[in-house]
Design a protein around this motif. Sequence first.
Motif, PDB file in Angstrom:
ATOM      1  N   LYS A 143       0.827  -1.204   0.000  1.00  0.00           N
ATOM      2  CA  LYS A 143       0.000   0.000   0.000  1.00  0.00           C
ATOM      3  C   LYS A 143       0.863   1.258   0.000  1.00  0.00           C
ATOM      4  CE  LYS A 143      -4.153   1.554   2.333  1.00  0.00           C
ATOM      5  NZ  LYS A 143      -4.133   2.276   3.587  1.00  0.00           N
ATOM      6  N   PRO A 144       0.694   2.136  -1.004  1.00  0.00           N
ATOM      7  CA  PRO A 144       1.499   3.362  -1.024  1.00  0.00           C
ATOM      8  C   PRO A 144       1.240   4.215   0.223  1.00  0.00           C
ATOM      9  CG  PRO A 144       0.290   3.098  -3.087  1.00  0.00           C
ATOM     10  CD  PRO A 144      -0.221   2.050  -2.152  1.00  0.00           C
ATOM     11  N   LYS A 145       2.279   4.930   0.628  1.00  0.00           N
ATOM     12  CA  LYS A 145       2.161   5.784   1.822  1.00  0.00           C
ATOM     13  C   LYS A 145       1.848   7.209   1.411  1.00  0.00           C
ATOM     14  CE  LYS A 145       6.466   5.036   2.868  1.00  0.00           C
ATOM     15  NZ  LYS A 145       7.026   3.816   2.331  1.00  0.00           N
ATOM     16  N   GLY A 146       1.011   7.891   2.195  1.00  0.00           N
ATOM     17  CA  GLY A 146       0.756   9.311   1.960  1.00  0.00           C
ATOM     18  C   GLY A 146       1.784  10.132   2.715  1.00  0.00           C
ATOM     19  N   VAL A 147       2.818  10.564   1.975  1.00  0.00           N
ATOM     20  CA  VAL A 147       3.871  11.373   2.595  1.00  0.00           C
ATOM     21  C   VAL A 147       3.306  12.776   2.839  1.00  0.00           C
ATOM     22  CG1 VAL A 147       6.083  12.510   2.078  1.00  0.00           C
ATOM     23  CG2 VAL A 147       5.766  10.069   1.577  1.00  0.00           C
TER      24      VAL A 147
ATOM     25  N   VAL B  93       7.417  14.216  -6.746  1.00  0.00           N
ATOM     26  CA  VAL B  93       7.864  15.253  -5.828  1.00  0.00           C
ATOM     27  C   VAL B  93       8.784  16.257  -6.523  1.00  0.00           C
ATOM     28  CG1 VAL B  93       9.911  14.085  -4.891  1.00  0.00           C
ATOM     29  CG2 VAL B  93       8.589  15.644  -3.443  1.00  0.00           C
ATOM     30  N   THR B  94       9.559  15.780  -7.501  1.00  0.00           N
ATOM     31  CA  THR B  94      10.468  16.698  -8.192  1.00  0.00           C
ATOM     32  C   THR B  94       9.672  17.806  -8.886  1.00  0.00           C
ATOM     33  OG1 THR B  94      11.935  14.824  -8.508  1.00  0.00           O
ATOM     34  CG2 THR B  94      12.425  16.794  -9.779  1.00  0.00           C
ATOM     35  N   GLY B  95       8.521  17.442  -9.435  1.00  0.00           N
ATOM     36  CA  GLY B  95       7.649  18.451 -10.042  1.00  0.00           C
ATOM     37  C   GLY B  95       7.099  19.428  -9.005  1.00  0.00           C
ATOM     38  N   HIS B  96       6.806  18.950  -7.818  1.00  0.00           N
ATOM     39  CA  HIS B  96       6.313  19.841  -6.762  1.00  0.00           C
ATOM     40  C   HIS B  96       7.385  20.873  -6.390  1.00  0.00           C
ATOM     41  CE1 HIS B  96       3.178  16.849  -6.198  1.00  0.00           C
ATOM     42  NE2 HIS B  96       2.683  17.443  -5.146  1.00  0.00           N
ATOM     43  N   SER B  97       8.580  20.354  -6.051  1.00  0.00           N
ATOM     44  CA  SER B  97       9.588  21.231  -5.454  1.00  0.00           C
ATOM     45  C   SER B  97      10.355  22.064  -6.482  1.00  0.00           C
ATOM     46  CB  SER B  97      10.583  20.402  -4.628  1.00  0.00           C
ATOM     47  OG  SER B  97       9.900  19.733  -3.587  1.00  0.00           O
ATOM     48  N   TYR B  98      10.556  21.482  -7.693  1.00  0.00           N
ATOM     49  CA  TYR B  98      11.422  22.206  -8.634  1.00  0.00           C
ATOM     50  C   TYR B  98      10.767  22.602  -9.960  1.00  0.00           C
ATOM     51  CZ  TYR B  98      14.653  20.998  -4.993  1.00  0.00           C
ATOM     52  OH  TYR B  98      15.243  20.879  -3.761  1.00  0.00           O
TER      53      TYR B  98
ATOM     54  N   THR C 226      11.029  11.718  -2.020  1.00  0.00           N
ATOM     55  CA  THR C 226       9.730  12.326  -1.722  1.00  0.00           C
ATOM     56  C   THR C 226       9.698  12.753  -0.251  1.00  0.00           C
ATOM     57  OG1 THR C 226       8.735  10.801  -3.311  1.00  0.00           O
ATOM     58  CG2 THR C 226       7.235  11.925  -1.798  1.00  0.00           C
ATOM     59  N   GLU C 227      10.253  11.898   0.589  1.00  0.00           N
ATOM     60  CA  GLU C 227      10.222  12.124   2.027  1.00  0.00           C
ATOM     61  C   GLU C 227      11.060  13.318   2.464  1.00  0.00           C
ATOM     62  OE1 GLU C 227      10.804   9.329   0.428  1.00  0.00           O
ATOM     63  OE2 GLU C 227       9.820   7.617   1.378  1.00  0.00           O
ATOM     64  N   THR C 228      12.065  13.673   1.675  1.00  0.00           N
ATOM     65  CA  THR C 228      12.997  14.714   2.129  1.00  0.00           C
ATOM     66  C   THR C 228      12.571  16.120   1.693  1.00  0.00           C
ATOM     67  OG1 THR C 228      14.503  14.640   0.228  1.00  0.00           O
ATOM     68  CG2 THR C 228      14.912  13.036   1.997  1.00  0.00           C
ATOM     69  N   GLY C 229      11.559  16.211   0.838  1.00  0.00           N
ATOM     70  CA  GLY C 229      11.016  17.504   0.427  1.00  0.00           C
ATOM     71  C   GLY C 229      11.851  18.219  -0.615  1.00  0.00           C
ATOM     72  N   GLY C 230      13.138  18.021  -0.583  1.00  0.00           N
ATOM     73  CA  GLY C 230      14.035  18.674  -1.543  1.00  0.00           C
ATOM     74  C   GLY C 230      15.394  18.006  -1.460  1.00  0.00           C
ATOM     75  N   ILE C 231      16.338  18.578  -2.192  1.00  0.00           N
ATOM     76  CA  ILE C 231      17.670  17.990  -2.358  1.00  0.00           C
ATOM     77  C   ILE C 231      18.432  17.914  -1.030  1.00  0.00           C
ATOM     78  CG2 ILE C 231      19.926  18.427  -3.434  1.00  0.00           C
ATOM     79  CD1 ILE C 231      18.164  19.871  -5.713  1.00  0.00           C
ATOM     80  N   LEU C 232      19.057  16.755  -0.758  1.00  0.00           N
ATOM     81  CA  LEU C 232      19.881  16.608   0.453  1.00  0.00           C
ATOM     82  C   LEU C 232      21.375  16.474   0.149  1.00  0.00           C
ATOM     83  CD1 LEU C 232      18.155  14.295   3.105  1.00  0.00           C
ATOM     84  CD2 LEU C 232      17.650  16.642   2.493  1.00  0.00           C
TER      85      LEU C 232
ATOM     86  N   GLY D  32      12.861  20.601   5.486  1.00  0.00           N
ATOM     87  CA  GLY D  32      12.000  20.055   4.429  1.00  0.00           C
ATOM     88  C   GLY D  32      11.553  18.622   4.676  1.00  0.00           C
ATOM     89  N   GLN D  33      11.901  18.055   5.795  1.00  0.00           N
ATOM     90  CA  GLN D  33      11.589  16.647   6.060  1.00  0.00           C
ATOM     91  C   GLN D  33      10.084  16.408   6.166  1.00  0.00           C
ATOM     92  OE1 GLN D  33      13.306  15.184   9.778  1.00  0.00           O
ATOM     93  NE2 GLN D  33      13.279  13.091   9.007  1.00  0.00           N
ATOM     94  N   MET D  34       9.633  15.235   5.679  1.00  0.00           N
ATOM     95  CA  MET D  34       8.212  14.896   5.849  1.00  0.00           C
ATOM     96  C   MET D  34       7.895  14.832   7.337  1.00  0.00           C
ATOM     97  SD  MET D  34       7.978  10.779   5.039  1.00  0.00           S
ATOM     98  CE  MET D  34       6.238  10.539   5.386  1.00  0.00           C
ATOM     99  N   ARG D  35       6.641  15.108   7.673  1.00  0.00           N
ATOM    100  CA  ARG D  35       6.271  15.163   9.084  1.00  0.00           C
ATOM    101  C   ARG D  35       5.619  13.883   9.586  1.00  0.00           C
ATOM    102  NH1 ARG D  35       9.311  19.168   8.238  1.00  0.00           N
ATOM    103  NH2 ARG D  35       8.684  21.242   8.904  1.00  0.00           N
ATOM    104  N   THR D  36       4.922  13.208   8.689  1.00  0.00           N
ATOM    105  CA  THR D  36       4.243  11.982   9.095  1.00  0.00           C
ATOM    106  C   THR D  36       3.714  11.278   7.844  1.00  0.00           C
ATOM    107  OG1 THR D  36       2.620  11.103  10.698  1.00  0.00           O
ATOM    108  CG2 THR D  36       1.911  12.972   9.376  1.00  0.00           C
TER     109      THR D  36
END
Length: 661
Positions: free
Chosen positions: A282-286, A322-327, A428-434, A484-488
């Motif tokens: 089951k996919p997770k909702g990040v 996520v790349t489309g979201h952030s960049y 996806t979990e990191t929100g942006g580049i690490l 930028g870390q995911m919260r839950t």
Amino acid sequence: MSSVVAVKPVVPVKPLVPVKDEWKVGALLTKADYEAWYERSVEDPDGFWREHGQRLDWIKPYTKVKNTSFAPGAVSIQWFEDGTLNLSANCLDRHLADKGDQTAIIWEGDDPQDSRRISYRELHEDVCRMANVLKDLGVARGDRVSIYMPMIPEAAVAMLACARIGAIHSVVFGGFSPDALGGRMEGSATKLLITADEGLRAGRKVPLKANADKAMEIAAKAGHAVEAMLVIRRTGAEVAMREGRDHWWHSLRETVSPDCPPEEMSAEDPLFILYTSGSTGKPKGVLHTTGGYLVWASLTHQYVFDYRPGEVFWCTADVGWVTGHSYSVYGPLANGGTTLMFEGVPNYPDAGRMWQVVDKHQVNIFYTAPTAIRALMGAGDAFVAKSSRRSIRLLGSVGEPINPEAWNWYYHVVGEERCAIVDTWWQTETGGILISPLPAVTDLKPGSATTPFFGVQPQLVDNEGTVLEGATEGNLCITDSWPGQMRTVYGDHERFEQTYFSTYPGKYFTGDGARRDADGYWWITGRVDDVINVSGHRMGTAEVESALVSHPKVSEAAVVGYPHDVKGQGIYCYVTLMEGQEPSDELKKELVAHVRNEIGPIASPDKIQFSPGLPKTRSGKIMRRILRKIAEDDFGALGDTSTLADPGVVEDLVDNRQNRK
Ligand code: 6R9
């Protein structure tokens, strides 16, 4: 696309490509800056982020900065928690005075004749209008809105309109099936769905509205009725509109005010959910929140790409990832930049399309995935040579490890050795580049994501969790939080802790393996869990397995990744049939179609091998290690098979591999 690429070495891969003097001209950061900033970011995170959080416009300034814990059983992540802001105001309103007429979005359609430029003023008006329409349709702060769209500017408008009124968006990639969309709408208890009549890719129509209708039914059957649908007209196709439930955007747009005051949100109010594959079916909702996410997306966009005012930034990722979201959307717009959105695909009308678009819109920074680079490399240099590409100053890569041959081709042929390449590792979990080079700072090594961004503290551990020092290889963890870390995991904090913080207690476990070399450079080696990376897209093997076993003729299935020249990894399926079912090529086709239907074309099996039995331990666990080796044709190294319940199964699998296709 063919899976065979002639990898011709353009020139031998050099182990080190030092920063060129040209890359330092006008750069935002020097090497000394990077070192000083990095040190401060890890020694005094509170002070560092207190300062850098100010890059946003806050309604009520924060007094608290970092409040995070990775402690077992008590994982909690908050940044700037007492500050308030609105994300869409940060991406739009604050640029209007200086940049109202500057282009915010350049849109390039699937058809090379189709393009549009949208100014910050126009984008602001559209976002306000859509926000008002959403409110009129009953969407309130905190409600979930799903977005199932082609790459058209209205996708960005929809995301920003949600952010403006405090609704939480959940973008579902337009290539996903009705089942996948329905499941995600049910999982997020979506109130309203935004979609389009049809999408257009490589001249082919994608029936988004029809898929959305089916998805509504699937969600309803699963127990959640989505109340309304807002439909964008893209191709003008005739689509069925259900009275009272479905609404056309172009009609409602004219009925609302062009002003919509931005909602005052807390920094920790949710901004979006994005479903991603994990090790389970089951996919997770990040879940990402507002303040820290935008600080991260905008800061990384500015410094990793060394983004300067007026430049045209093109991230080729779809907003469904996520790349489309952030960049493609949030980072560039928060920075007042010009972002290019491309509706089409790299090889339509031909394999020169990307470079034609670069020349047409004078793109300065080009950010894409290794799978696209390999596919274009396979199509031959002639397509590249037809374009000038002089506008490009920087190249970027994301989504999977880039092999040195592809890096080399990107560097020498596409960039003509003029441009640095930033190989950006994140999730996806990191929100942006690490982890990524910075263009004027980091000497490059083809295939290495190089060094961590500000505030990021990577660490390698072995399978027992022992911290590894020096030049070595292990499991990649991050030891402390970044904004930028995911919260839950949406609606399931326990699963969040379980997935990311329980394997190595006290650390965030990325699911990736990595190597650190003697210079301290990081090399990501790929997933160490049951996730495979197909063309830069994450796919849980368990998801494909559950799609396969949902077919009436299948009794059991095991799915593994194997090396694929273009996709990076391909999907290899071992399938055991129900009693009385005969293997056939027809059935293979049927199974491929079934998986596409259940998940979407990105999950298409590349190879199916019918196998009467699967290698299992005596406790019944499938030994994937062995299946991976067979898929890789690596029979010499099957390892210890002594714990197998029936060792004969393995011989059978090896003998029968000819039947795969
Ligand atoms: C941004 C994104 C995340 C997974 C990640 C890793 C792989 C991404 C990479 C890379 C090596 C890079 N990955 N970038 N591996 N080098 N530069 O892709 O997010 O879709 O969540 O995938 O992709 O395995 O764990 P997402």
